[in-house]
Design a protein around this motif. Structure first.
Motif, PDB file in Angstrom:
ATOM      1  N   ASP A 157     -28.826 -14.855  21.340  1.00  0.00           N
ATOM      2  CA  ASP A 157     -28.955 -13.411  20.853  1.00  0.00           C
ATOM      3  C   ASP A 157     -30.301 -12.960  20.590  1.00  0.00           C
ATOM      4  O   ASP A 157     -30.726 -12.347  19.788  1.00  0.00           O
TER       5      ASP A 157
ATOM      6  N   ASP B 210     -31.778 -18.166  28.675  1.00  0.00           N
ATOM      7  CA  ASP B 210     -31.811 -18.955  27.212  1.00  0.00           C
ATOM      8  C   ASP B 210     -31.838 -18.168  26.176  1.00  0.00           C
ATOM      9  O   ASP B 210     -31.048 -18.324  25.039  1.00  0.00           O
TER      10      ASP B 210
ATOM     11  N   GLN C  35     -31.132 -14.944  25.631  1.00  0.00           N
ATOM     12  CA  GLN C  35     -30.158 -14.056  25.559  1.00  0.00           C
ATOM     13  C   GLN C  35     -28.745 -14.706  25.082  1.00  0.00           C
ATOM     14  O   GLN C  35     -28.088 -14.500  24.256  1.00  0.00           O
ATOM     15  N   SER C  36     -28.736 -16.004  25.315  1.00  0.00           N
ATOM     16  CA  SER C  36     -27.658 -17.116  24.679  1.00  0.00           C
ATOM     17  C   SER C  36     -28.012 -17.316  23.255  1.00  0.00           C
ATOM     18  O   SER C  36     -26.852 -17.728  22.685  1.00  0.00           O
TER      19      SER C  36
END
Length: 267
Positions: free
Chosen positions: A95, A90, A92-93
């Motif tokens: 950034d 989550d 990484q989604s």
């Protein structure tokens, strides 16, 4: 970023991780807060549910889980597996450059199997050492560590360590190098006299008051290890220790409970 800028050590727990939208909202707030951060999580409710599905009894004493070998397997699968990697995915989604870790990874945290003359806690770990240089390597290279509540003993054994304890010991160790703010987030507004009435929130909690509330049974179960850890942190060099609602992380200092340890008198 200089070593003089505070690092935020945040523990997320309670029912927040059991509700996806609450988790996403928390992570969005986390992203909005500038500076270096460490996120520590448990996942006791999910571990309890998984144990029940597998026919493994869950035993708790004053909010602390008794961890036999089968329970350790479940805790590792849930904490270091599904919850940890779901959080990182989550993030990484969004950034957020996060890495999911346990205490065994990079030998970040070593512990020993708890020894108690009264209670056999099983494969529960009490922390011996937090390796600061390895944490600094992650933090100073723009990585947000996401630590689960699994440690190891350096001899090949994984150990289940209370997530509040992990947060406390990481914060205390990092405070040897950086200014630290430690925040315990969960579904409640903070420490309250009545768990169903937010108007009873305690803004500043000192040790003596906590002890009296515990004796009266107003503070019990899972809040005991949380507050014991909070007072341990506040009695070290960490002056900013708060307990607050996850959805109020951005305003923790004005919305939650501050843990207060008066400084010793000087001559």
């Amino acid at each position: 970023m200089s070593d003089s800028e505070p690092i935020l050590v945040i523990k997320i727990g309670g029912n927040v991780l059991d509700h996806r939208q609450d988790t996403i909202s928390f992570l969005e707030t986390l992203k909005s807060i500038r500076g270096r951060k460490v996120l520590i999580h448990g996942g006791g409710k999910m571990a309890t549910e998984m144990s029940a599905k597998l026919g493994i009894d869950t035993k708790m004493i004053e909010g602390r889980r008794i961890t036999d070998f089968e329970t350790l397997k479940v805790a590792t699968m849930v904490y270091a597996g599904w919850i940890n990697k779901s959080l990182v995915a989550d993030m990484q989604s969004m950034d957020i450059n996060a890495i999911g870790i346990s205490g065994a990874d990079l030998n970040l945290i070593q512990a020993h199997k708890r020894v108690s003359s009264d209670i056999d806690y099983g494969w529960v770990g009490d922390i011996d050492k937090v390796f600061i240089k390895r944490w600094s390597f992650l933090l100073e290279n723009g990585v947000l560590p996401v630590l689960c509540a699994i440690s190891h003993d350096g001899k090949g054994h994984l150990l289940n360590t209370n997530a509040d304890t992990m947060a406390t010991e990481v914060a205390i160790a990092l405070s040897n190098k950086y200014p630290i703010k430690l925040i315990y987030c969960f579904e409640k507004k903070g420490v309250m006299l009545d768990q169903n009435d937010e108007s009873t929130l305690i803004r500043n909690l000192e040790r003596n008051y906590y002890e009296s509330l515990r004796a009266e049974g107003i503070i019990s179960k899972g809040m005991i290890p949380k507050l014991e850890n909070a007072f341990r942190a506040a009695s070290s060099r960490i002056q900013d220790v708060y307990i607050c609602a996850a959805n109020e992380l951005a305003h923790y200092s004005s919305s939650g409970t501050k843990i207060v340890c008066p400084l010793p008198a000087t001559n």
